[in-house]
Design a protein around this motif. Structure first.
Motif, PDB file in Angstrom:
ATOM      1  N   TRP A   3      -2.790   8.639   5.742  1.00 28.35           N
ATOM      2  CA  TRP A   3      -3.073   7.330   6.352  1.00 28.35           C
ATOM      3  C   TRP A   3      -3.652   7.503   7.755  1.00 28.35           C
ATOM      4  CZ3 TRP A   3      -3.493   2.429   4.902  1.00 28.35           C
ATOM      5  CH2 TRP A   3      -3.395   1.415   5.861  1.00 28.35           C
ATOM      6  N   GLU A  31      -3.569   7.375  -3.094  1.00 27.43           N
ATOM      7  CA  GLU A  31      -4.308   6.143  -3.372  1.00 27.43           C
ATOM      8  C   GLU A  31      -3.633   4.964  -2.677  1.00 27.43           C
ATOM      9  OE1 GLU A  31      -6.919   3.693  -4.116  1.00 27.43           O
ATOM     10  OE2 GLU A  31      -7.270   5.591  -5.184  1.00 27.43           O
ATOM     11  N   PHE A  32      -4.355   4.364  -1.733  1.00 21.18           N
ATOM     12  CA  PHE A  32      -3.836   3.197  -1.012  1.00 21.18           C
ATOM     13  C   PHE A  32      -4.483   1.894  -1.484  1.00 21.18           C
ATOM     14  CE2 PHE A  32      -3.195   6.693   2.023  1.00 21.18           C
ATOM     15  CZ  PHE A  32      -1.861   6.516   2.353  1.00 21.18           C
ATOM     16  N   ASP A  33      -5.728   1.953  -1.921  1.00 25.29           N
ATOM     17  CA  ASP A  33      -6.501   0.735  -2.167  1.00 25.29           C
ATOM     18  C   ASP A  33      -6.182   0.102  -3.515  1.00 25.29           C
ATOM     19  OD1 ASP A  33      -7.764   1.066   0.285  1.00 25.29           O
ATOM     20  OD2 ASP A  33      -9.274   2.404  -0.580  1.00 25.29           O
ATOM     21  N   GLU A  34      -5.959   0.922  -4.534  1.00 29.34           N
ATOM     22  CA  GLU A  34      -5.680   0.372  -5.869  1.00 29.34           C
ATOM     23  C   GLU A  34      -4.192   0.048  -5.986  1.00 29.34           C
ATOM     24  OE1 GLU A  34      -5.901   1.661 -10.594  1.00 29.34           O
ATOM     25  OE2 GLU A  34      -6.808   2.950  -9.038  1.00 29.34           O
ATOM     26  N   LEU A  35      -3.899  -1.233  -6.155  1.00 25.59           N
ATOM     27  CA  LEU A  35      -2.502  -1.678  -6.219  1.00 25.59           C
ATOM     28  C   LEU A  35      -1.880  -1.241  -7.541  1.00 25.59           C
ATOM     29  CD1 LEU A  35      -0.332  -3.344  -4.687  1.00 25.59           C
ATOM     30  CD2 LEU A  35      -1.062  -5.307  -6.049  1.00 25.59           C
ATOM     31  N   ARG A  39      -7.382   7.519   8.123  1.00 22.45           N
ATOM     32  CA  ARG A  39      -8.046   6.220   8.134  1.00 22.45           C
ATOM     33  C   ARG A  39      -7.826   5.503   9.464  1.00 22.45           C
ATOM     34  NH1 ARG A  39      -7.305   3.076   2.418  1.00 22.45           N
ATOM     35  NH2 ARG A  39      -7.862   4.774   0.991  1.00 22.45           N
ATOM     36  N   LYS A  99       0.836  -1.206   0.000  1.00 20.14           N
ATOM     37  CA  LYS A  99       0.000   0.000   0.000  1.00 20.14           C
ATOM     38  C   LYS A  99       0.872   1.258   0.000  1.00 20.14           C
ATOM     39  CE  LYS A  99      -4.150  -1.887   2.261  1.00 20.14           C
ATOM     40  NZ  LYS A  99      -5.094  -1.543   1.172  1.00 20.14           N
ATOM     41  N   SER A 114       2.431   1.627  -3.404  1.00 25.50           N
ATOM     42  CA  SER A 114       1.421   2.060  -4.372  1.00 25.50           C
ATOM     43  C   SER A 114       1.140   3.549  -4.245  1.00 25.50           C
ATOM     44  CB  SER A 114       0.131   1.263  -4.179  1.00 25.50           C
ATOM     45  OG  SER A 114       0.308  -0.088  -4.525  1.00 25.50           O
TER      46      SER A 114
END
Length: 578
Positions: free
Chosen positions: A454, A484-488, A457, A416, A419
């Protein structure tokens, strides 16, 4: 080399001898000469590197001979004669060649490394296996005869520095010098620089990692001329400190180095550099060294080079450079991120520590030639694959666990974090020196901004927001971008990780480490001294206490005439009867 005339002791007669086998080499030793099986990876990698170096050297010599031939033809102005490039010679391992490599192993111990060099390196003229110890030279002679490599290996009983200083004449110089001492190699570097041919290969090992990693900065300055800082990237800093030390020794004699491969493995670092002669190139050395500033609060680091280069517009040659001194310091008196002050370390080598072309040739050789049967081939492929993926122009690295520890955050998963950096438009890679490394060209401000994002969250406990701490200073600022953390990201998971290569192996054996001098580090009866001395004081106190208790249980009487103490036998206790 001259060997001591005294008849050496036949080690095979020792009843406590061990026969050590490593690939085709067999070493007979009575236990009084140093050997460490954990260093097999070091020896395998050195054999592969020397084979590739010999191939490159042969190619360079052929090209040089062709240029000389063309120049001669041009001078004669003979248009009918056209120089034809000759096919490069084919060499085989275990055979002596008059135009082959001349290699020095300055600290040979059992001679295992030299014997393996003779058996596995193609194109060797001579290998000098030297050691100061009489027992070691006797062991080397026995092992050379045992492995039948007398034609290639010449034993030498001499001080390593003296031997190198006596080999400075052009006809006595070496194509490669291997230094694998117990501890710090600095005392041997001066002699090694003078006995190498132009373009020669220097192989250096350092095992005093506690000094290089920042536990004793005053000792590191004495040994290496550099001040280390205690950082998570201490293993790569150790490589750069040693490279700085080697370069400084080379510059004294109008020489400079080109790092081919720099490895941090197990309990040591191993460096492969080529040494060239060139006064003009030596002037670039200043711009390859840097001071390093480290914040005492958030541990952000900043590098400042000792010198700078820029094109010289007034010169007729566009390639001519102009040298200058940078202005500084590169940081304010207080950290721009958390407001704390800085430590100053260095200087360290801040130029690339690997040669990508050499690493690629090395990886190809290990995978496709006879070198693929090396005992540690799988690990070599994994480490070299990681080296290929490293960002060569980015010195040092961070670790997500340390960054999150500063802010008391839940640790960001590595993929994450990578990314988020890649989606932000920056580059990122691992370092072979640490499995949790984060080597990136993103500035520290971006890394802290990613962690601020981060923290939204995964919020920090409000009780930890204490004024004056790095946590409060960094998290009090607003995020400047959305990450963007979720989309690898497609490049977040490197190829070496996808392929499940052997990148970071577990500890090879129990009680592994650098070992002790003149010791065969195999078997349960040869544990390291540090392990044998564990709880030594506590065991001694316990034995003394036990002796005092036993003495108190023994009744004493004093003779009235001479005052001597008599010990009476201990009387059995009488049990009460009903």
């Amino acid at each position: 080399m001259e060997v001591d005339e005294e008849k050496p002791q036949i080690i095979a007669e020792n009843p406590n001898e061990n026969v050590i086998r490593e690939r085709n080499a067999e070493i007979v030793s009575g236990g009084n000469v140093f050997y460490n099986p954990v260093q097999e990876f070091n020896r395998d990698l050195s054999i592969a590197a020397l084979n590739v170096y010999r191939q490159r050297l042969t190619k360079e010599r052929s090209e040089k001979a062709l240029k000389k031939q063309r120049r001669k033809v041009k001078e004669q102005e003979d248009e009918k004669t056209t120089p034809v490039p000759e096919d490069p010679p084919v060499y085989e391992a275990g055979t002596r060649y008059e135009d082959g490599l001349r290699i020095l192993e300055a600290l040979a111990a059992t001679g295992l490394r030299s014997i393996r060099y003779a058996q596995e390196i193609a194109g060797v003229r001579q290998i000098v296996a030297n050691d100061l110890s009489r027992q070691a030279v006797a062991s080397i002679n026995t092992n050379i005869r045992h492995n039948k490599v007398e034609e290639l290996i010449e034993p030498s009983h001499s001080d390593a520095m003296t031997l190198m200083y006596l080999s400075t004449q052009p006809e006595k110089r070496f194509d490669a010098v291997d230094l694998d001492p117990y501890g710090c190699p600095n005392r041997f570097l001066d002699g090694a620089m003078q006995c190498l041919v132009d373009g020669g290969l220097l192989l250096v090992t350092a095992t005093d990692m506690a000094v290089l990693a920042g536990n004793a900065p005053e000792a590191c300055y004495v040994k290496y001329g550099s001040v280390p800082l205690r950082m998570k990237c201490c293993h790569e800093m150790a490589l750069r400190i040693l490279l700085h030390c080697i370069e400084s020794h080379a510059n004294r004699y109008g020489k400079y180095i080109e790092p081919l491969l720099s490895i941090s493995a197990d309990f040591y670092i191993r460096i492969f550099v080529r040494v060239y002669v060139g006064q003009a190139q030596c002037k670039l050395s200043m711009s390859k060294q840097s001071w390093i500033y480290q914040c005492t609060g958030c541990e952000t680091f900043t590098l400042q080079p000792l010198g700078i280069t820029k094109p010289n517009p007034t010169a007729g040659n566009p390639q001519q450079l102009k040298f200058g001194i940078p202005t500084g310091p590169a940081v304010n008196s207080q950290c721009e991120h958390c407001g704390h002050r800085h430590h100053l370390g260095g200087p360290i080598w801040s130029a690339p520590i690997h040669n990508p072309e050499f690493v690629q040739d090395l990886l190809t050789a290990v995978q496709e030639t006879t070198l693929q049967s090396l005992g540690t081939q799988r690990r070599i492929v994994g480490v070299l694959s990681m080296v290929q993926e490293e960002l060569q122009d980015v010195p040092l690295y961070y670790t997500p666990d340390k960054l999150c520890c500063v802010l008391k955050l839940e640790i960001v998963p590595m993929l994450k974090f990578r990314s988020a950096i890649l989606h932000a438009g920056y580059r990122v890679s691992y370092s072979h020196a640490s499995k949790n490394s984060l080597k990136t060209n993103a500035p520290p401000a971006v890394l802290w901004d990613i962690l601020r994002s981060w923290s939204k969250r995964h919020p920090v406990n409000p009780e930890r927001m204490i004024p004056g701490t790095p946590l409060a200073a960094i998290l009090s600022k607003e995020c400047t971008a959305v990450y963007e953390f979720d989309e690898l990201h497609p490049e977040a998971n490197p190829k070496s990780r996808k392929s499940a290569l052997s990148r970071f192996q577990e500890n090879p054996t129990p009680h592994w480490g650098p070992g002790t001098r003149a010791t065969i580090m195999i078997g349960d009866n040869k544990l390291p001294k540090s392990y044998r001395n564990q709880n030594k004081k506590q065991r001694h106190k316990a034995s003394e206490q036990q002796a005092e208790d036993d003495q108190q249980d023994t009744p004493q009487t004093v003779d009235e005439h001479d005052g001597d103490v008599e010990h009476l036998p201990k009387q059995p206790k009488l049990e009460a009867t009903a």
